[in-house]
Design a protein around this motif. Sequence first.
Motif, mmCIF file in Angstrom:
data_model
loop_
_atom_site.group_PDB
_atom_site.id
_atom_site.type_symbol
_atom_site.label_atom_id
_atom_site.label_comp_id
_atom_site.label_asym_id
_atom_site.label_seq_id
_atom_site.Cartn_x
_atom_site.Cartn_y
_atom_site.Cartn_z
ATOM 1 N N LYS A 101 -10.184 -4.810 4.524
ATOM 2 C CA LYS A 101 -9.593 -4.796 5.861
ATOM 3 C C LYS A 101 -8.084 -4.900 5.688
ATOM 4 O O LYS A 101 -7.596 -5.772 4.967
ATOM 5 N N ILE A 102 -7.347 -4.003 6.344
ATOM 6 C CA ILE A 102 -5.897 -3.912 6.193
ATOM 7 C C ILE A 102 -5.226 -4.159 7.532
ATOM 8 O O ILE A 102 -5.621 -3.587 8.556
ATOM 9 N N LYS A 103 -4.203 -5.019 7.518
ATOM 10 C CA LYS A 103 -3.367 -5.243 8.694
ATOM 11 C C LYS A 103 -1.909 -4.970 8.320
ATOM 12 O O LYS A 103 -1.290 -5.759 7.613
ATOM 13 N N PHE A 104 -1.412 -3.815 8.789
ATOM 14 C CA PHE A 104 0.000 -3.522 8.599
ATOM 15 C C PHE A 104 0.833 -4.348 9.576
ATOM 16 O O PHE A 104 0.317 -4.869 10.569
ATOM 17 N N TYR A 105 2.118 -4.432 9.334
ATOM 18 C CA TYR A 105 3.000 -5.203 10.198
ATOM 19 C C TYR A 105 3.493 -4.412 11.400
ATOM 20 O O TYR A 105 4.175 -4.947 12.272
ATOM 21 N N GLU A 106 3.137 -3.154 11.434
ATOM 22 C CA GLU A 106 3.462 -2.295 12.568
ATOM 23 C C GLU A 106 2.412 -1.205 12.669
ATOM 24 O O GLU A 106 1.669 -0.940 11.713
ATOM 25 N N ASP A 107 2.318 -0.581 13.825
ATOM 26 C CA ASP A 107 1.376 0.515 14.008
ATOM 27 C C ASP A 107 1.804 1.731 13.194
ATOM 28 O O ASP A 107 2.989 2.090 13.169
ATOM 29 N N VAL A 108 0.829 2.351 12.523
ATOM 30 C CA VAL A 108 1.084 3.583 11.789
ATOM 31 C C VAL A 108 -0.038 4.573 12.082
ATOM 32 O O VAL A 108 -1.183 4.183 12.330
ATOM 33 N N SER A 109 0.292 5.851 12.065
ATOM 34 C CA SER A 109 -0.704 6.905 12.214
ATOM 35 C C SER A 109 -0.912 7.560 10.855
ATOM 36 O O SER A 109 0.038 8.052 10.246
ATOM 37 N N LEU A 110 -2.146 7.543 10.375
ATOM 38 C CA LEU A 110 -2.462 8.070 9.049
ATOM 39 C C LEU A 110 -3.446 9.226 9.156
ATOM 40 O O LEU A 110 -4.465 9.118 9.847
ATOM 41 N N PHE A 111 -3.156 10.325 8.490
ATOM 42 C CA PHE A 111 -4.061 11.475 8.387
ATOM 43 C C PHE A 111 -4.496 12.005 9.750
ATOM 44 O O PHE A 111 -5.629 12.453 9.919
ATOM 45 N N GLY A 112 -3.615 11.916 10.740
ATOM 46 C CA GLY A 112 -3.939 12.443 12.056
ATOM 47 C C GLY A 112 -4.840 11.553 12.883
ATOM 48 O O GLY A 112 -5.288 11.961 13.966
ATOM 49 N N LEU A 113 -5.121 10.342 12.406
ATOM 50 C CA LEU A 113 -5.947 9.404 13.151
ATOM 51 C C LEU A 113 -5.075 8.616 14.119
ATOM 52 O O LEU A 113 -3.881 8.861 14.253
ATOM 53 N N ARG A 114 -5.645 7.650 14.798
ATOM 54 C CA ARG A 114 -4.908 6.949 15.835
ATOM 55 C C ARG A 114 -3.766 6.117 15.234
ATOM 56 O O ARG A 114 -3.812 5.750 14.048
ATOM 57 N N ILE A 140 0.845 -1.193 0.000
ATOM 58 C CA ILE A 140 0.000 0.000 0.000
ATOM 59 C C ILE A 140 0.882 1.245 0.000
ATOM 60 O O ILE A 140 1.793 1.376 0.819
ATOM 61 N N THR A 141 0.588 2.162 -0.919
ATOM 62 C CA THR A 141 1.247 3.467 -0.951
ATOM 63 C C THR A 141 0.236 4.527 -0.568
ATOM 64 O O THR A 141 -0.804 4.678 -1.229
ATOM 65 N N ILE A 142 0.532 5.258 0.507
ATOM 66 C CA ILE A 142 -0.374 6.280 1.036
ATOM 67 C C ILE A 142 0.207 7.645 0.729
ATOM 68 O O ILE A 142 1.333 7.964 1.143
ATOM 69 N N ASN A 143 -0.554 8.442 -0.004
ATOM 70 C CA ASN A 143 -0.126 9.793 -0.365
ATOM 71 C C ASN A 143 -0.869 10.810 0.495
ATOM 72 O O ASN A 143 -2.041 11.103 0.267
ATOM 73 N N GLU A 144 -0.206 11.318 1.520
ATOM 74 C CA GLU A 144 -0.747 12.394 2.333
ATOM 75 C C GLU A 144 -0.258 13.727 1.766
ATOM 76 O O GLU A 144 0.543 13.762 0.831
ATOM 77 N N SER A 145 -0.729 14.800 2.333
ATOM 78 C CA SER A 145 -0.405 16.119 1.786
ATOM 79 C C SER A 145 1.083 16.424 1.864
ATOM 80 O O SER A 145 1.634 17.116 0.998
ATOM 81 N N ASP A 146 1.744 15.892 2.893
ATOM 82 C CA ASP A 146 3.145 16.252 3.111
ATOM 83 C C ASP A 146 4.106 15.082 2.987
ATOM 84 O O ASP A 146 5.314 15.250 3.192
ATOM 85 N N LYS A 147 3.601 13.875 2.669
ATOM 86 C CA LYS A 147 4.513 12.735 2.575
ATOM 87 C C LYS A 147 3.865 11.584 1.828
ATOM 88 O O LYS A 147 2.639 11.505 1.690
ATOM 89 N N THR A 148 4.714 10.680 1.344
ATOM 90 C CA THR A 148 4.265 9.445 0.710
ATOM 91 C C THR A 148 4.901 8.274 1.441
ATOM 92 O O THR A 148 6.109 8.263 1.698
ATOM 93 N N THR A 149 4.067 7.288 1.821
ATOM 94 C CA THR A 149 4.541 6.142 2.583
ATOM 95 C C THR A 149 4.131 4.866 1.871
ATOM 96 O O THR A 149 2.976 4.720 1.470
ATOM 97 N N THR A 150 5.073 3.938 1.710
ATOM 98 C CA THR A 150 4.775 2.626 1.136
ATOM 99 C C THR A 150 5.007 1.553 2.196
ATOM 100 O O THR A 150 6.079 1.516 2.818
ATOM 101 N N LEU A 151 3.992 0.711 2.416
ATOM 102 C CA LEU A 151 4.046 -0.287 3.481
ATOM 103 C C LEU A 151 3.547 -1.636 2.987
ATOM 104 O O LEU A 151 2.644 -1.709 2.150
ATOM 105 N N LYS A 152 4.114 -2.694 3.541
ATOM 106 C CA LYS A 152 3.607 -4.036 3.316
ATOM 107 C C LYS A 152 2.433 -4.279 4.269
ATOM 108 O O LYS A 152 2.412 -3.760 5.384
ATOM 109 N N ALA A 153 1.482 -5.095 3.828
ATOM 110 C CA ALA A 153 0.317 -5.356 4.669
ATOM 111 C C ALA A 153 -0.352 -6.652 4.253
ATOM 112 O O ALA A 153 -0.149 -7.155 3.145
ATOM 113 N N LYS A 154 -1.173 -7.184 5.159
ATOM 114 C CA LYS A 154 -2.099 -8.254 4.827
ATOM 115 C C LYS A 154 -3.461 -7.625 4.587
ATOM 116 O O LYS A 154 -3.914 -6.794 5.387
ATOM 117 N N ILE A 155 -4.114 -8.019 3.501
ATOM 118 C CA ILE A 155 -5.346 -7.344 3.074
ATOM 119 C C ILE A 155 -6.384 -8.386 2.666
ATOM 120 O O ILE A 155 -6.033 -9.424 2.091
#
Length: 455
Positions: free
Chosen positions: A72-85, A39-54
Motif C-alpha cells: 500500500k502506497i501513500k504519496f505526499y500529493e496526488d499523482v496520476s499514473l498510467f492514465g489512471l485517476r 519510488i521511481t516510476i518509469n512510464e513510456s514517456d517519462k520517469t518520476t521519482t517520489l517520496k511516499a509512505k509504504i
Amino acid sequence: MIRLICFFFFATISITLKAQLPTIHINGNFGYEYSEGEITINESDKTTTLKAKIKWRGGSTNSPNKHKRNYKIKFYEDVSLFGLRSDNNWILDAGQADLFRLRNRIATELWNDMAHKPYYYYQEPNVLTGVRGKVIEVYLNNEYMGIYCLTETMDRKQLKLKKYDKLTGTIHGGLWKATDWGNSLMYDITAYDNSKETWGAFEVKYPELDDVEETDYSTLYNAISFVANSTDEEFKNHIHNYFDMPVIIDYYIFLHVLNAFDNTGKNIYWAVYDKETDKKLTLAVWDLDGTVGQKWIEKWIPNATSPELEVENNLNLYVRLKKLNANNFNQKVLERYSELRKNILSTDNLINRYEYYYQLIKNCGAAEREQQKWSEDTDIDGRVLNFESEYNDIVNWITKHMEFLDNNVFKETTNINYIPFSNYNNIIIYNLEGKQIPYIQKNINIINRKKVIIK
C-alpha cells in the motif's frame, strides 16, 4: 457500442507485443506499518521519482514468511499514473498466490465492462465499481520482484459517494467492506456500535472514524436485517428498495462465470450514495484472484472444480431471490445472461482477455523472469510457475465451464437451476484439466447454513 469496444480491445491480440512493461523501483525497508520510502516510476514517456509512505498489505497474503508482498502506497500529493485517476493512495497487487498472477486484474476489468452502472449514475456519470490498473514489473531495493499490477483503491472517491457534511454533521454516503463471512452472508444479524471500526464481518471505509465522532452502520444493518428476517411477502415486495437490483443481477452472473467462491459475501464493498435521499445499497468488486479454476479453502487449490455449489448457496440474498423469484429475478437473470453471452461473455471474448495478457507478459520476457524468480516458492506451495501451462488450463476451464453454465445453471427450462443440496449426487463435475469427476455428497458440510467448505 459494446461489440465495437470489444472488437478494438481484442484486435490488439493479433499484434506482436514486444514493448517492455513499465517498471517501478521501490527503495526502503517496509513491514506491517507505514515507513518512509522512495519510488521511481518509469512510464513510456517519462520517469518520476517520489517520496511516499509504504507498507505491506493484504489478508492471508500478508501473513508471516510471505515473499512476494503486496504494498500500500501513500504519496505526499496526488499523482496520476498510467492514465489512471489522480490520487495519493495506490496499491501494488502481487498476485502472490495466483499461478497466472493476473486473475484479479482481468476479472475486475470484466466487471467494469459488463456491469450496470449504480442507481445514481445520472448524478455521478464517472462512478466506477471496480478499480482500474496497469500491469508493471517491480524492483525492491534493486532486487527484481516480478509482475505486479498498480491499481487504484476502492473508496468514496472511486464510487463518487456524497461527502460527509462537516458543517451540519450529516452523514450522506456510506461504504463498508466485507472482510470475512459471518453476517456478510445475510443469514443473521447482531447489534452494531457506531464508535467501532468494525461490525461483524464488515469494516467501515466511509466515513472513517478519524473524520467523524461516530460512523453509521444503520443502512447496511437494515438491509441485512431485511434479508435475514423479512417474511416471504415482504421480501418479494420490497427487496428492490434495499438493493440495486440491476447490479445485483449482474453480480450473480459474474460470480457464476468466474466461479468466485471467495466473493459470495466476503470481498464485497457495499455502498449507499446518500442515505438522506435513498438508502439503497449497491456493490463494488474486490480481490478476485480466487477465480477461473482457482480458489481458497485452507490453502490455494489450483484445480478447483465446478459446478456453482458455493455461489448458489452461500449468500442468503441470492438464496431468497431465487427461491421466491422476487421481482421476477429468475427470468431477469436468464435474459441478462443471454444478452451478455452474445458479446462480453462469449467464450471467445472471455478467453481473449487472458490471451491478451498472456501474450503481453510473454513477448516482453516478463513471464520468463517471473518464472525464474518465483517458481516453486512457498508462496505458491512449492508449485512450478508455468504461464503457458496455466494459460492452456484457463482456456480449457473457460470452454467447459461456460458450456456447463449454458446447459445447467442458465438454461431456460431449469429456471436457473435451483438445485437443493440433496440432489447434488447426480451431477457430473470437471476439474481444471477438463476431467469429469462424480460429485460426492458426503464431501459437503454446511456449518450453521453460513459457509460451505469442500474438504
